[in-house]
Every structure is written in structure tokens, then in C-alpha cells.
Design a protein around this motif. Structure first.
Motif, short mmCIF file in Angstrom:
data_model
loop_
_atom_site.label_atom_id
_atom_site.label_comp_id
_atom_site.label_asym_id
_atom_site.label_seq_id
_atom_site.Cartn_x
_atom_site.Cartn_y
_atom_site.Cartn_z
N TRP A 161 0.84 -1.21 0.00
CA TRP A 161 0.00 0.00 0.00
C TRP A 161 0.87 1.25 0.00
O TRP A 161 0.65 2.18 -0.78
N ALA A 162 1.85 1.28 0.89
CA ALA A 162 2.73 2.45 0.98
C ALA A 162 3.51 2.64 -0.31
O ALA A 162 3.70 3.77 -0.79
N TRP A 163 3.98 1.54 -0.91
CA TRP A 163 4.73 1.60 -2.16
C TRP A 163 3.87 2.16 -3.29
O TRP A 163 4.33 2.99 -4.08
N ALA A 164 2.62 1.71 -3.35
CA ALA A 164 1.72 2.21 -4.39
C ALA A 164 1.49 3.70 -4.24
O ALA A 164 1.44 4.43 -5.23
N ARG A 165 1.34 4.18 -2.99
CA ARG A 165 1.16 5.62 -2.78
C ARG A 165 2.40 6.40 -3.21
O ARG A 165 2.30 7.48 -3.79
N LEU A 166 3.57 5.86 -2.92
CA LEU A 166 4.81 6.53 -3.30
C LEU A 166 4.95 6.59 -4.82
O LEU A 166 5.36 7.61 -5.38
N LEU A 167 4.59 5.50 -5.50
CA LEU A 167 4.64 5.49 -6.96
C LEU A 167 3.64 6.48 -7.55
O LEU A 167 3.96 7.22 -8.49
N GLU A 168 2.44 6.51 -7.00
CA GLU A 168 1.41 7.42 -7.51
C GLU A 168 1.83 8.88 -7.39
O GLU A 168 1.48 9.71 -8.22
N SER A 169 2.59 9.18 -6.34
CA SER A 169 3.01 10.56 -6.11
C SER A 169 4.26 10.93 -6.90
O SER A 169 4.73 12.07 -6.83
N GLY A 170 4.82 9.98 -7.63
CA GLY A 170 6.07 10.23 -8.33
C GLY A 170 7.24 10.45 -7.40
O GLY A 170 8.21 11.11 -7.75
N GLY A 171 7.15 9.87 -6.19
CA GLY A 171 8.22 10.01 -5.21
C GLY A 171 8.13 11.28 -4.38
O GLY A 171 9.04 11.57 -3.60
N ARG A 172 7.04 12.01 -4.49
CA ARG A 172 6.93 13.30 -3.78
C ARG A 172 6.22 13.19 -2.44
O ARG A 172 6.18 14.16 -1.68
N LEU A 173 5.63 12.05 -2.14
CA LEU A 173 4.94 11.88 -0.87
C LEU A 173 5.94 11.82 0.27
O LEU A 173 6.92 11.07 0.20
N GLY A 174 5.73 12.58 1.31
CA GLY A 174 6.67 12.65 2.41
C GLY A 174 6.69 11.38 3.25
O GLY A 174 5.66 10.69 3.39
#
Length: 267
Positions: A161-174
Motif C-alpha cells: 500500500w505504501a509503495w503504491a502511494r509513493l509510486l502514484e506521487s512520483g516520489g513526492r509523498l513525504g
């Protein structure tokens, strides 16, 4: 093996059961008149080569079949003779289940498949080498990987789940946002990332951001716009990241008139 010079590839979409763990499968054959040296960029995944033929130089060693973890730097490879096989692009969770060990041990490392996967690797390569049809070879690789990954350690849903969020943000999620969403401490999040992904979250975000920047440049977006869109501090910061992660510069990726598609970095 064919003596035709150059490289030939055929890609296959992984089966439904394999898709959470494998991004793509590629059968390949390459043979050049002279040795070819490449800088392979860091990307948010892991590569497994099930190969046969002339060993290649990779990661400071001569190997035919090898795998490894995620990297936060580019890797230099050198192909010196005819070779073929199947290249597997794994998600971090595919690599974690396939290899059965914490991925922090494989960060920036390439390891012969016999050391990573034991007798399974030798048998898989032998069966692939004896399968002449590339379509059948890719289907066989899919089945073998499905069986091996299914037998690997189970992983909880939190990191995917966390990895998917990071990918969706293009690496910009803190990182703090991820930890808060999961109800974890920063230390626990880093420990879990190191185990299941092989990189701490901030470093993983760098690699994801680099990949997004490459895709935007290839689409024709200017380097200045990409720097802003991807969250680099400034153009020099983006240039440094491209050198460290890809051994290249944004200018070498950005398409030029009459030179579209020149860049060879993997997306």
C-alpha cells in the motif's frame, strides 16, 4: 545461436497471478562485433537475468545468470560475446518473495542466481535454454516464477500500500505522511522498507522521482519544467541526481529534432 549481429527482444505481459510481482518479461538474444558497455540506471524494481551463452561483466564480476536488489546508483555492464535468455523485471515484493531474504542484503549488489536461488536457478536456466520458441520460453518462465514466488514468504498489505502511494506521487509523498497513514513510527517504516524494498523510503522516493523525470523528458517536457514538476530543488540538483542514478544528464534524455528515441534508459 544465431550469428546475426545486434540485439533482438520479445516482451510478454506477465500472467494475472504474476503481475503483483513481475513488471514484465523479456526474451532476448544479443551478439555484437565488439564488446558493448552500458550504464544501467537505477529504477524502482529489481532485475533477474536467466541467461546462457557468454558471461557478461556486471557489478565487477563475470556472470551469466544473476539477480539482485534495488539500487541507488547506476550499474555498469559489459557484453563481450553472444548470449541469450530471459530478463525479468521484478517489483520489490516479487524480489522479496522470490529470493526469500531481506532485500537490504541485496542493495546495490548483483549475485549469481545459483547463490540466490539454489538448484532452482540451474534447472530453470536449463529448461529455458532447451525451449527454442521464444513464446514458449516466456510462458515457461512465467510458470516457473509463479511456482517459486507462491512458495516464498508471505508479506503483509501495509508495504505494498505504501509503495503504491509513493509510486502514484512520483516520489513526492513525504515519509512522515506515509508513517502517519500507517500508524507507524519513522523508525519502523524505515525498517520495513529496508526489509521488503531494500531501500529506505527517502532513497526509494529519489529513484521513483528519477524515473518519472526520465519519462517526462522523453515525452518532450523541457528540463526546466521537469525540475519543477518532479520537485527537484533546482536544475543543478536534477543534474546531480541524473548523474548519480543514471550516469547521464537531462539533456541526453530530452528528445531533439530528428533524434527522437535516442536515449536508452529503461523507464
Amino acid at each position: 545461436m544465431s550469428t546475426t549481429l545486434g540485439v533482438a527482444m520479445v516482451e510478454a505481459t506477465p500472467s494475472a497471478a504474476l503481475r503483483p510481482y513481475v513488471l514484465r518479461l523479456c526474451a532476448y538474444r544479443e551478439h555484437y562485433a565488439a564488446p558493448v558497455t552500458r550504464s544501467e540506471p537505477a529504477f524502482p524494481g529489481s532485475v533477474l537475468i536467466l541467461g546462457f551463452g557468454t558471461p557478461m561483466e556486471a557489478g565487477g564480476q563475470r556472470v551469466t545468470s544473476f539477480g539482485g536488489g534495488l539500487s541507488d546508483r547506476f550499474t555498469v555492464t559489459r557484453t563481450a560475446g553472444p548470449a541469450e535468455g530471459v530478463e525479468v523485471f521484478l517489483t520489490p515484493f516479487g524480489a522479496r518473495r522470490l529470493y526469500g531474504l531481506p532485500l537490504r542484503h541485496l542493495k546495490n549488489h548483483l549475485v549469481p542466481t545459483g547463490d540466490l536461488l539454489g538448484p532452482w536457478a540451474d534447472l530453470a536456466v536449463e529448461r529455458l535454454a532447451s525451449t527454442p520458441s521464444w513464446h514458449d520460453r516466456l510462458a515457461l518462465a512465467d510458470r516457473l516464477l509463479c511456482e517459486r514466488i507462491a512458495a516464498g514468504p508471505s508479506l503483509g498489505p501495509e508495504l505494498p500500500w505504501a509503495w503504491a502511494r509513493l509510486l502514484e506521487s512520483g516520489g513526492r509523498l513525504g515519509v512522515s505522511s506515509l508513517a502517519d497513514s500507517l500508524g507507524w513510527s519513522h523508525r519502523h517504516l524505515v525498517a520495513r522498507f529496508n526489509d521488503q524494498i531494500g531501500l529506505p523510503p527517502k532513497t526509494a522516493a529519489r529513484v521513483i522521482r528519477f524515473g518519472r523525470a526520465v519519462r517526462l523528458l522523453r515525452s518532450g517536457t523541457s528540463p526546466a519544467e521537469v525540475a519543477v514538476e518532479c520537485g527537484f530543488y533546482d536544475q543543478p540538483h536534477m543534474n546531480r541526481e541524473f548523474r548519480e542514478l543514471g550516469d547521464t544528464t537531462p539533456g541526453q534524455i530530452c528528445p531533439r529534432p530528428g533524434d527522437a528515441g535516442r536515449a536508452s534508459l529503461a523507464s
